[in-house]
Design a protein around this motif. Structure first.
Motif, mmCIF file in Angstrom:
data_model
loop_
_atom_site.group_PDB
_atom_site.id
_atom_site.type_symbol
_atom_site.label_atom_id
_atom_site.label_comp_id
_atom_site.label_asym_id
_atom_site.label_seq_id
_atom_site.Cartn_x
_atom_site.Cartn_y
_atom_site.Cartn_z
ATOM 1 N N VAL A 1 1.056 -1.176 0.294
ATOM 2 C CA VAL A 1 -0.128 0.210 0.001
ATOM 3 C C VAL A 1 0.966 0.990 0.185
ATOM 4 O O VAL A 1 1.907 1.249 0.222
ATOM 5 C CB VAL A 1 -0.750 0.201 1.690
ATOM 6 C CG1 VAL A 1 -1.652 -1.125 1.268
ATOM 7 C CG2 VAL A 1 -0.192 0.103 2.880
ATOM 8 N N ALA A 2 -0.207 2.537 -0.362
ATOM 9 C CA ALA A 2 0.804 3.805 -0.076
ATOM 10 C C ALA A 2 0.059 4.147 1.253
ATOM 11 O O ALA A 2 -0.916 3.803 1.361
ATOM 12 C CB ALA A 2 0.119 4.582 -1.263
ATOM 13 N N ALA B 1 1.085 -0.678 -6.282
ATOM 14 C CA ALA B 1 1.294 0.308 -7.666
ATOM 15 C C ALA B 1 1.032 1.654 -7.454
ATOM 16 O O ALA B 1 0.288 2.761 -6.197
ATOM 17 C CB ALA B 1 -1.126 0.033 -7.750
ATOM 18 N N ALA B 2 1.453 2.384 -8.919
ATOM 19 C CA ALA B 2 1.736 3.528 -8.754
ATOM 20 C C ALA B 2 0.650 4.681 -8.313
ATOM 21 O O ALA B 2 1.503 5.974 -8.018
ATOM 22 C CB ALA B 2 2.454 4.224 -9.888
ATOM 23 N N SER B 3 -0.224 4.027 -8.717
ATOM 24 C CA SER B 3 -1.627 4.901 -8.435
ATOM 25 C C SER B 3 -2.139 5.313 -7.038
ATOM 26 O O SER B 3 -2.491 6.758 -6.843
ATOM 27 C CB SER B 3 -3.135 4.076 -9.375
ATOM 28 O OG SER B 3 -3.283 3.350 -8.799
ATOM 29 N N ALA B 4 -2.109 4.489 -6.152
ATOM 30 C CA ALA B 4 -2.158 4.352 -4.573
ATOM 31 C C ALA B 4 -1.366 5.805 -4.238
ATOM 32 O O ALA B 4 -1.670 6.366 -2.903
ATOM 33 C CB ALA B 4 -1.336 3.130 -4.459
ATOM 34 N N SER B 5 -0.206 5.850 -4.720
ATOM 35 C CA SER B 5 0.513 7.107 -4.678
ATOM 36 C C SER B 5 -0.308 8.490 -4.449
ATOM 37 O O SER B 5 -0.075 9.535 -3.879
ATOM 38 C CB SER B 5 2.372 7.776 -5.013
ATOM 39 O OG SER B 5 2.976 6.404 -5.100
ATOM 40 N N TYR B 6 -1.535 8.789 -4.877
ATOM 41 C CA TYR B 6 -2.255 9.937 -5.783
ATOM 42 C C TYR B 6 -3.078 9.173 -4.971
ATOM 43 O O TYR B 6 -3.608 10.502 -4.162
ATOM 44 C CB TYR B 6 -2.219 9.524 -6.949
ATOM 45 C CG TYR B 6 -1.416 10.009 -8.015
ATOM 46 C CD1 TYR B 6 -1.048 11.612 -8.337
ATOM 47 C CD2 TYR B 6 -0.550 8.472 -8.548
ATOM 48 C CE1 TYR B 6 -0.189 12.189 -9.027
ATOM 49 C CE2 TYR B 6 0.426 9.738 -9.241
ATOM 50 C CZ TYR B 6 0.806 11.090 -9.687
ATOM 51 O OH TYR B 6 2.395 11.165 -9.663
ATOM 52 N N ILE B 7 -3.637 8.373 -4.788
ATOM 53 C CA ILE B 7 -5.224 8.326 -4.441
ATOM 54 C C ILE B 7 -5.221 8.135 -2.432
ATOM 55 O O ILE B 7 -6.101 9.072 -2.105
ATOM 56 C CB ILE B 7 -5.301 6.357 -4.469
ATOM 57 C CG1 ILE B 7 -6.205 6.440 -5.931
ATOM 58 C CG2 ILE B 7 -6.893 5.968 -3.969
ATOM 59 C CD1 ILE B 7 -6.219 5.255 -6.603
ATOM 60 N N ALA B 8 -3.822 7.536 -1.858
ATOM 61 C CA ALA B 8 -3.268 7.727 -0.374
ATOM 62 C C ALA B 8 -3.338 9.005 0.220
ATOM 63 O O ALA B 8 -4.420 9.786 1.222
ATOM 64 C CB ALA B 8 -2.195 6.990 0.235
ATOM 65 N N PRO B 9 -2.876 10.041 -0.703
ATOM 66 C CA PRO B 9 -2.986 11.500 -0.041
ATOM 67 C C PRO B 9 -4.360 12.167 -0.739
ATOM 68 O O PRO B 9 -5.217 12.600 0.757
ATOM 69 C CB PRO B 9 -2.384 11.842 -1.262
ATOM 70 C CG PRO B 9 -1.146 11.341 -1.221
ATOM 71 C CD PRO B 9 -1.810 9.837 -1.916
ATOM 72 N N SER B 10 -5.095 11.641 -1.771
ATOM 73 C CA SER B 10 -6.468 12.148 -1.806
ATOM 74 C C SER B 10 -7.599 12.227 -0.415
ATOM 75 O O SER B 10 -8.074 12.629 0.378
ATOM 76 C CB SER B 10 -7.252 11.826 -2.694
ATOM 77 O OG SER B 10 -6.767 12.512 -3.886
#
Length: 135
Positions: free
Chosen positions: A30-31, A51-60
């Protein structure tokens, strides 16, 4: 004037370490993001295999929980309940379970957002991080 509690770097490190430990214990990639009460990023880490996308989703997710002072799942439930107009709310874009606010004495200090596994597991990791503060 009110006295305001705030997260310090030492607190953020405690949260991140406990969240990481929960993720690793369950072998979840996870991120993990930690934000302050205004949704500003204080910490972001992406575990191996996430996944790379997790680095955008977690802060959101974290930003949504901090700014709303409630778990991001609340917003997911509102939308799933049919109130799709809620998707137009400005500055709130992490509308999935996995963002959990950090509360102390009724004040929001910030939030933890996690992304990478099932949403309820993301929230489990976030809660484990927050629990390490002993609030």
């Amino acid at each position: 004037m009110k006295t305001k509690h705030e997260l310090e770097l030492a607190d953020v490190k405690v949260i991140a370490a406990a969240a990481e430990a929960e993720a690793l214990k369950n072998q979840w990639a996870v991120a993990i993001a930690v934000v302050d009460d205004g949704g500003h990023l204080l910490w972001l880490q992406r575990l191996d295999g996430a996944a790379a996308s997790a680095s955008y989703i977690a802060p959101s997710k974290a930003r949504t929980a901090a700014m709303g002072r409630r778990e991001s799942k609340v917003y997911e439930d509102i939308i799933n309940g049919g109130r799709t107009a809620f998707l137009s709310v400005p500055a709130i874009d992490g509308l999935l379970e996995g963002g959990v606010p950090i509360m102390k004495d009724g004040q929001c200090l910030g939030a933890v957002g996690v992304s990478g596994v099932k949403s309820n597991e993301d929230a489990q990791i976030a809660r484990a991080g927050i629990a390490a503060l002993g609030l």
